[in-house]
Scaffold this active site. Structure first.
Site, PDB file in Angstrom:
ATOM      1  N   ASP A  79       0.848  -1.199   0.000  1.00  0.00           N
ATOM      2  CA  ASP A  79       0.000   0.000   0.000  1.00  0.00           C
ATOM      3  C   ASP A  79       0.880   1.244   0.000  1.00  0.00           C
ATOM      4  O   ASP A  79       1.697   1.433   0.912  1.00  0.00           O
ATOM      5  CB  ASP A  79      -0.888  -0.047   1.254  1.00  0.00           C
ATOM      6  CG  ASP A  79      -1.950   1.045   1.261  1.00  0.00           C
ATOM      7  OD1 ASP A  79      -2.017   1.831   0.302  1.00  0.00           O
ATOM      8  OD2 ASP A  79      -2.708   1.091   2.250  1.00  0.00           O
TER       9      ASP A  79
ATOM     10  N   GLU B 187      -3.007   0.206  -4.011  1.00  0.00           N
ATOM     11  CA  GLU B 187      -2.784  -0.881  -3.067  1.00  0.00           C
ATOM     12  C   GLU B 187      -3.234  -2.207  -3.678  1.00  0.00           C
ATOM     13  O   GLU B 187      -4.122  -2.226  -4.529  1.00  0.00           O
ATOM     14  CB  GLU B 187      -3.517  -0.644  -1.749  1.00  0.00           C
ATOM     15  CG  GLU B 187      -5.010  -0.584  -1.892  1.00  0.00           C
ATOM     16  CD  GLU B 187      -5.687  -0.489  -0.534  1.00  0.00           C
ATOM     17  OE1 GLU B 187      -5.916  -1.532   0.093  1.00  0.00           O
ATOM     18  OE2 GLU B 187      -5.983   0.635  -0.119  1.00  0.00           O
TER      19      GLU B 187
HETATM   20 MG   LIG Z   1      -2.492   4.017   0.534  1.00  0.00          MG
END
Ligand SMILES: [Mg+2]
Length: 348
Positions: free
Chosen positions: A10, A102
């Site tokens: 992420d 992500e």
């Molecule tokens: Mg993020």
């Protein structure tokens, strides 16, 4: 498919990271990216001064008067998102994107050590090749990997091993379980259930009545440790989007037609680079008044193409033919994408 640990990768403060990479003079300063008049993303120095995404710019400036505001560089953000996804695909045997920035990664790890090594490599490459800090979580299931990446932020790697996993399955507050809506949480809290272990106190039937079959099953599975651990790859894109706001913070405002042309230009360039042609276009217009509904217009062409001239013509005539209220922004989506070489095959 292995049942070894999987990764959740992420990007940190994604929009702000994209802005910062071309502007080293801003490093270490509080910076926020603005979409329309709302903070879309704040870097960590800004967060440390209380700036949150989703608030009005004026509120953010009250919190942090020295805050540097930059308009969302939408084209740059969309291209960085694609480059990031390509990098994830190079690092893993299966990638399941969650959003633009992500994804869950199955790297074929048979042990935590192998997963950690793969996670380090993802982070190293994202920093070196894209100048984007990416945090990585390692866990046995998607939920555990996601909780791990949250704990890894900013710019870190975190492992949830068996002991921590067992603790979380007992004590994790329902509010922290990703995918459980606020209404479900409220209903369960009204019964005095705030954590996963509280689910043991009520019969399954009651749980099902409270939050529906799918959610009841998911919650029970999480409590028991049999929740989703399979990375489901999205092999090919079937749509591509580009969006923007009419009003900018520090740039002149655009007319809807100018914005349509710019979005079409961007999305067609991306389609072309990916070797894709479209035969449909969707224009999603976001009115400036919250009372007016979002307006969705659809058009198409009999022959698949990535020509910006063709799709600008389609989009502009859709816009001209509809009664559209004053707009805050819009999104152009190319749909029914096909691989350009396949189209050639069917023509000859
Ligand atoms: Mg993020």
């Amino acid at each position: 498919m292995s049942r070894g640990p999987l990764l959740h990768a992420d990007a940190d403060a994604f929009f702000a990271s994209v802005v910062l990479r071309g502007r080293p003079q801003l490093a270490g300063l509080p910076v926020a990216v603005v979409a329309h008049v709302i903070i879309a993303s704040a870097n960590y120095p800004a967060r440390a001064r209380g700036v949150r995404s989703g608030v009005h710019t004026q509120e953010a400036l009250r919190q942090c008067p020295e805050l540097i505001l930059v308009d969302v560089p939408q084209g740059e953000v969309e291209e960085a998102g694609e480059a990031l996804l390509d990098l994830f695909r190079e690092c893993a045997r299966a990638v399941e994107p969650g959003s633009m920035e992500e994804a869950f990664l199955d790297v074929g790890a048979r042990s935590t050590e192998e997963a950690v090594a793969a996670g380090r490599e993802v982070r190293r490459r994202a920093a070196a090749e894209l100048e984007i800090p990416v945090s990585v979580g390692v866990g046995r299931t998607k939920l555990m990997a996601k909780l791990a990446s949250r704990a890894a932020k900013p710019d870190g790697l975190h492992v949830i091993g068996p002991d921590r996993e067992a603790e979380l399955r007992a004590g994790l507050p329902l509010r922290d379980v990703w995918g459980v809506g606020a209404r479900t949480v409220e209903r369960l809290e009204s019964l005095g259930i705030t954590g996963l272990d509280g689910l043991d106190a009520i019969p399954y039937e009651t749980l099902r009545r409270l939050c529906g079959t799918a959610m009841a099953r998911r919650l029970r599975a999480i409590r028991e440790g049999s929740d989703d651990a399979v990375v489901r790859p999205v092999e090919r894109r079937s749509t591509l989007s580009s969006e923007g706001s009419i009003q900018g913070y520090a740039r002149p405002d655009w007319t809807p037609a100018e914005l349509v042309e710019m979005c079409v230009e961007r999305v067609c360039r991306r389609a072309e680079r990916a070797g894709l042609l479209a035969s449909g276009l969707t224009l999603t217009a976001r009115p400036s008044s919250l009372e007016s509904p979002v307006c969705v217009l659809r058009g198409g062409r009999p022959t698949a193409t990535a020509s910006p001239q063709v799709w600008s013509g389609v989009a502009l005539s859709l816009l001209a033919g509809a009664e559209v209220p004053p707009l805050a922004g819009l999104r152009v989506t190319l749909t029914a994408l096909v691989q350009a070489d396949r189209v050639q095959d069917t023509l000859f």
